[in-house]
Design a protein around this motif. Structure first.
Motif, PDB file in Angstrom:
ATOM      1  N   MET A  55       0.855  -1.190   0.000  1.00 16.83           N
ATOM      2  CA  MET A  55       0.000   0.000   0.000  1.00 16.83           C
ATOM      3  C   MET A  55       0.892   1.242   0.000  1.00 16.83           C
ATOM      4  SD  MET A  55      -2.737   1.186   2.917  1.00 16.83           S
ATOM      5  CE  MET A  55      -3.962  -0.008   2.465  1.00 16.83           C
ATOM      6  N   THR A  56       0.572   2.172  -0.903  1.00 19.37           N
ATOM      7  CA  THR A  56       1.419   3.354  -1.009  1.00 19.37           C
ATOM      8  C   THR A  56       0.772   4.600  -0.430  1.00 19.37           C
ATOM      9  OG1 THR A  56       0.559   3.693  -3.248  1.00 19.37           O
ATOM     10  CG2 THR A  56       2.649   2.503  -3.029  1.00 19.37           C
ATOM     11  N   SER A  57      -0.567   4.662  -0.396  1.00 21.58           N
ATOM     12  CA  SER A  57      -1.227   5.839   0.182  1.00 21.58           C
ATOM     13  C   SER A  57      -2.105   5.392   1.342  1.00 21.58           C
ATOM     14  CB  SER A  57      -2.062   6.559  -0.869  1.00 21.58           C
ATOM     15  OG  SER A  57      -3.093   5.729  -1.349  1.00 21.58           O
ATOM     16  N   TYR A  58      -1.965   6.078   2.460  1.00 20.86           N
ATOM     17  CA  TYR A  58      -2.701   5.712   3.674  1.00 20.86           C
ATOM     18  C   TYR A  58      -3.762   6.749   3.983  1.00 20.86           C
ATOM     19  CZ  TYR A  58       1.167   2.459   4.500  1.00 20.86           C
ATOM     20  OH  TYR A  58       2.089   1.451   4.384  1.00 20.86           O
ATOM     21  N   LYS A  59      -4.848   6.291   4.607  1.00 21.79           N
ATOM     22  CA  LYS A  59      -5.927   7.187   5.032  1.00 21.79           C
ATOM     23  C   LYS A  59      -5.613   7.797   6.394  1.00 21.79           C
ATOM     24  CE  LYS A  59      -9.385   4.254   2.739  1.00 21.79           C
ATOM     25  NZ  LYS A  59     -10.531   3.333   2.962  1.00 21.79           N
ATOM     26  N   SER A  60      -4.887   7.060   7.217  1.00 22.68           N
ATOM     27  CA  SER A  60      -4.671   7.487   8.608  1.00 22.68           C
ATOM     28  C   SER A  60      -3.409   8.315   8.736  1.00 22.68           C
ATOM     29  CB  SER A  60      -4.570   6.265   9.532  1.00 22.68           C
ATOM     30  OG  SER A  60      -3.420   5.498   9.237  1.00 22.68           O
ATOM     31  N   ASP A  61      -3.461   9.321   9.595  1.00 22.76           N
ATOM     32  CA  ASP A  61      -2.271  10.118   9.888  1.00 22.76           C
ATOM     33  C   ASP A  61      -1.163   9.234  10.436  1.00 22.76           C
ATOM     34  OD1 ASP A  61      -3.501  12.445   9.102  1.00 22.76           O
ATOM     35  OD2 ASP A  61      -4.095  13.048  11.125  1.00 22.76           O
ATOM     36  N   PHE A  62      -1.557   8.252  11.253  1.00 23.39           N
ATOM     37  CA  PHE A  62      -0.568   7.401  11.916  1.00 23.39           C
ATOM     38  C   PHE A  62       0.301   6.659  10.911  1.00 23.39           C
ATOM     39  CE2 PHE A  62       0.243   3.096  13.862  1.00 23.39           C
ATOM     40  CZ  PHE A  62       1.347   3.505  14.587  1.00 23.39           C
ATOM     41  N   LEU A  63      -0.318   5.899   9.992  1.00 24.59           N
ATOM     42  CA  LEU A  63       0.483   5.113   9.055  1.00 24.59           C
ATOM     43  C   LEU A  63       1.158   5.992   8.012  1.00 24.59           C
ATOM     44  CD1 LEU A  63      -1.465   1.772   8.446  1.00 24.59           C
ATOM     45  CD2 LEU A  63       0.461   2.243   9.942  1.00 24.59           C
ATOM     46  N   ARG A  64       0.558   7.132   7.679  1.00 24.33           N
ATOM     47  CA  ARG A  64       1.238   8.069   6.769  1.00 24.33           C
ATOM     48  C   ARG A  64       2.555   8.533   7.385  1.00 24.33           C
ATOM     49  NH1 ARG A  64      -3.809  10.348   5.123  1.00 24.33           N
ATOM     50  NH2 ARG A  64      -3.681  11.862   6.825  1.00 24.33           N
ATOM     51  N   THR A  65       2.478   8.920   8.677  1.00 28.10           N
ATOM     52  CA  THR A  65       3.684   9.379   9.374  1.00 28.10           C
ATOM     53  C   THR A  65       4.702   8.260   9.519  1.00 28.10           C
ATOM     54  OG1 THR A  65       2.431  11.022  10.622  1.00 28.10           O
ATOM     55  CG2 THR A  65       4.547  10.367  11.534  1.00 28.10           C
ATOM     56  N   MET A  66       4.235   7.084   9.916  1.00 27.03           N
ATOM     57  CA  MET A  66       5.142   5.952  10.122  1.00 27.03           C
ATOM     58  C   MET A  66       5.863   5.581   8.828  1.00 27.03           C
ATOM     59  SD  MET A  66       4.992   5.079  13.338  1.00 27.03           S
ATOM     60  CE  MET A  66       5.315   3.340  13.600  1.00 27.03           C
ATOM     61  N   SER A  67       5.133   5.631   7.718  1.00 24.46           N
ATOM     62  CA  SER A  67       5.727   5.295   6.425  1.00 24.46           C
ATOM     63  C   SER A  67       6.717   6.367   5.979  1.00 24.46           C
ATOM     64  CB  SER A  67       4.614   5.138   5.379  1.00 24.46           C
ATOM     65  OG  SER A  67       5.170   4.887   4.102  1.00 24.46           O
ATOM     66  N   ALA A  68       6.316   7.635   6.083  1.00 23.42           N
ATOM     67  CA  ALA A  68       7.159   8.732   5.607  1.00 23.42           C
ATOM     68  C   ALA A  68       8.471   8.825   6.383  1.00 23.42           C
ATOM     69  CB  ALA A  68       6.394  10.052   5.714  1.00 23.42           C
ATOM     70  N   ARG A  69       8.447   8.429   7.652  1.00 21.13           N
ATOM     71  CA  ARG A  69       9.650   8.556   8.473  1.00 21.13           C
ATOM     72  C   ARG A  69      10.436   7.246   8.561  1.00 21.13           C
ATOM     73  NH1 ARG A  69       9.080  13.894  10.827  1.00 21.13           N
ATOM     74  NH2 ARG A  69      11.112  13.621  11.805  1.00 21.13           N
ATOM     75  N   GLY A  70       9.972   6.216   7.868  1.00 20.69           N
ATOM     76  CA  GLY A  70      10.784   5.005   7.724  1.00 20.69           C
ATOM     77  C   GLY A  70      10.648   3.972   8.819  1.00 20.69           C
ATOM     78  N   TYR A  71       9.525   3.966   9.535  1.00 21.87           N
ATOM     79  CA  TYR A  71       9.369   3.007  10.628  1.00 21.87           C
ATOM     80  C   TYR A  71       8.858   1.638  10.172  1.00 21.87           C
ATOM     81  CZ  TYR A  71       9.790   6.827  14.059  1.00 21.87           C
ATOM     82  OH  TYR A  71      10.240   7.870  14.815  1.00 21.87           O
ATOM     83  N   ILE A  72       8.107   1.577   9.107  1.00 26.54           N
ATOM     84  CA  ILE A  72       7.362   0.353   8.786  1.00 26.54           C
ATOM     85  C   ILE A  72       8.243  -0.675   8.078  1.00 26.54           C
ATOM     86  CG2 ILE A  72       5.409  -0.626   7.529  1.00 26.54           C
ATOM     87  CD1 ILE A  72       3.964   2.036   7.861  1.00 26.54           C
ATOM     88  N   HIS A  73       8.279  -1.876   8.642  1.00 25.32           N
ATOM     89  CA  HIS A  73       8.979  -3.010   8.025  1.00 25.32           C
ATOM     90  C   HIS A  73       7.982  -4.093   7.641  1.00 25.32           C
ATOM     91  CE1 HIS A  73      12.088  -5.891   7.095  1.00 25.32           C
ATOM     92  NE2 HIS A  73      11.655  -6.721   8.020  1.00 25.32           N
ATOM     93  N   GLN A  74       7.163  -4.524   8.607  1.00 30.38           N
ATOM     94  CA  GLN A  74       6.128  -5.526   8.356  1.00 30.38           C
ATOM     95  C   GLN A  74       4.838  -5.035   8.984  1.00 30.38           C
ATOM     96  OE1 GLN A  74       8.760  -8.098  10.556  1.00 30.38           O
ATOM     97  NE2 GLN A  74       8.451  -9.742   9.089  1.00 30.38           N
ATOM     98  N   CYS A  75       3.729  -5.387   8.337  1.00 28.63           N
ATOM     99  CA  CYS A  75       2.422  -4.971   8.857  1.00 28.63           C
ATOM    100  C   CYS A  75       1.403  -6.024   8.470  1.00 28.63           C
ATOM    101  CB  CYS A  75       2.045  -3.613   8.250  1.00 28.63           C
ATOM    102  SG  CYS A  75       0.532  -2.897   8.934  1.00 28.63           S
TER     103      CYS A  75
END
Length: 417
Positions: free
Chosen positions: A1-21
């Motif tokens: 998924m490249t675009s998120y609806k939630s502020d949380f996952l948008r922020t987590m993705s943009a700042r490089g936190y997400i590895h597995q979900c």
């Protein structure tokens, strides 16, 4: 998924936190509706957490800043068992008194990063000892053990690595996976917690909890992990020649903490600014493009911003000023790490090798000897190339100290008492 609806996952993705979900789209939808409560677990294996734990704390901070509810789970119960993840050998078991002392010591760090209280997005701090220590083991095995198969548990990376290296994996540690899964179930029952976050080495344990929650309560639970941090050169994040980079001030001074971040490898500056500071992303993009001496300014900003979150604005500013005076002006700046030694130790001369080890600038006499041979050691800003050199009373400055330096960036004051 490249675009998120939630502020949380948008922020987590943009700042490089997400590895597995797990169930990413579902998790995103719930986060957008404010229907996520998440936890990260922290065992009490030492008196302080360290930089390796900082990613988990920052994930909880980002969650709270997105209007969602974070839970800090202190592992008062699981510390008695020991997490085998990422370990080559069985952890040393701690006494109840040690665990309790460690628990009290690590609690205070979270208040720097999270807001606790009774509000809808205020953080909770819970301790799994409150439910794990009350379990009747036979009843627990009957009710929950049947949901776990050895076949599946043997496929977990943490187990396979230990077995491949022919290192023993005790039955005690094997139980850790079940207890962690039960924690997720218990937090869901008590608080509605539906997301567990952690490092990628915890993925299998988190999935266990998701499956247990579904089988026992029909719960929809989720997992989110970050990659385990290593530096660009492949070194484990948070380890230095002096040991772990602790978050508690009584175990590592704000100055040393600032220095750790200041010494970040060039290639890691942008990544660490995203993960460990709250500078705007466009500012980070500008800073990471700097080169040469200008990149050093970006490292100082990283050091000050990271230190500010862990130790407060005043101590971060003091650490930055101490560094400026020491490195740019060559002064004997106040605020440098200080180690006390008795005046009597200098009566017959204190070996420089011993002094370097006492100061934490070397881990052993052999390492100290290599530093001296390499021309990296100074006493009171004068290079010493004699590995048999002794420190005497006439090396003491008017301030009652002897300054030891290793290279250009590491300095310790020996205070004579």
């Amino acid at each position: 998924m490249t675009s998120y609806k939630s502020d949380f996952l948008r922020t987590m993705s943009a700042r490089g936190y997400i590895h597995q979900c797990s169930n990413e789209e579902e998790l995103d939808a719930k986060a957008a509706k404010g229907e996520i409560t998440a936890y990260v677990g922290f065992d009490c294996t030492a008196k302080s957490l360290h930089v390796g734990n900082l990613l988990g704390i920052m994930m909880l901070r980002k969650l709270q800043q997105s209007g969602l509810k974070p839970i800090v789970l202190i592992g008062g119960g699981t510390t008695k068992v020991g997490d085998p993840s990422g370990k080559d050998e069985t952890r040393q078991l701690l006494s109840d008194e040690q665990i309790e002392a460690n628990k009290q010591s690590i609690r205070k760090v979270f208040e720097r990063f999270l807001t606790f209280g009774d509000g809808p997005s205020d953080a909770l701090m819970l301790d799994n000892a409150d439910w794990l220590l009350k379990l009747n083991y036979v009843d627990f095995l009957r009710d929950y053990g049947r949901h776990f198969t050895l076949n599946r548990m043997l496929t977990f990376e943490s187990v396979k690595q230990r077995l491949d290296r022919e290192q023993p994996l005790t039955f005690l540690e094997f139980n850790y996976m079940i207890f962690q899964a039960y924690d997720f179930l218990e937090l869901y029952r008590q608080t509605g917690c539906n997301l567990q976050m952690g490092g990628s080495d915890q993925w299998g344990n988190i999935i266990n909890g998701i499956e247990l929650g579904r089988r026992v309560e029909g719960a929809e639970l989720y997992a989110l992990t970050t990659a385990l941090l290593t530096t660009s050169s492949g070194a484990k994040m948070g380890k230095t020649a002096k040991g772990a980079v602790w978050l508690n001030e009584d175990m590592l001074s704000p100055y040393d903490y600032w220095q750790f971040w200041r010494n970040t490898e060039d290639a890691d500056v942008g990544r660490f600014l995203r993960l460990f500071t709250e500078l705007p992303l466009d500012e980070i993009e500008r800073l990471e493009k700097l080169e040469g001496a200008e990149l050093n300014e970006a490292k100082k900003i990283l050091a000050t911003e990271a230190c500010k979150m862990a130790h407060g604005e005043e101590k971060a500013a003091d650490a930055a000023e101490t560094a400026r005076k020491t490195f740019e002006q060559g002064h004997m700046a106040e605020g440098l790490p200080t180690v006390e030694i008795g005046a009597g130790e200098l009566d017959n001369g204190l070996g420089l090798l011993t002094a370097l080890v006492k100061a934490g600038l070397a881990g052993s006499n052999g390492e100290a000897r290599r530093h001296i041979r390499g021309g990296a050691v100074k006493v009171n800003d004068e290079k010493i190339d004699d590995e048999k050199a002794l420190l005497h009373g006439d090396d003491i400055s008017n301030e009652g100290i002897i300054k030891l330096s290793l290279g250009k960036k590491r300095h310790v004051l020996l205070k004579i008492v």
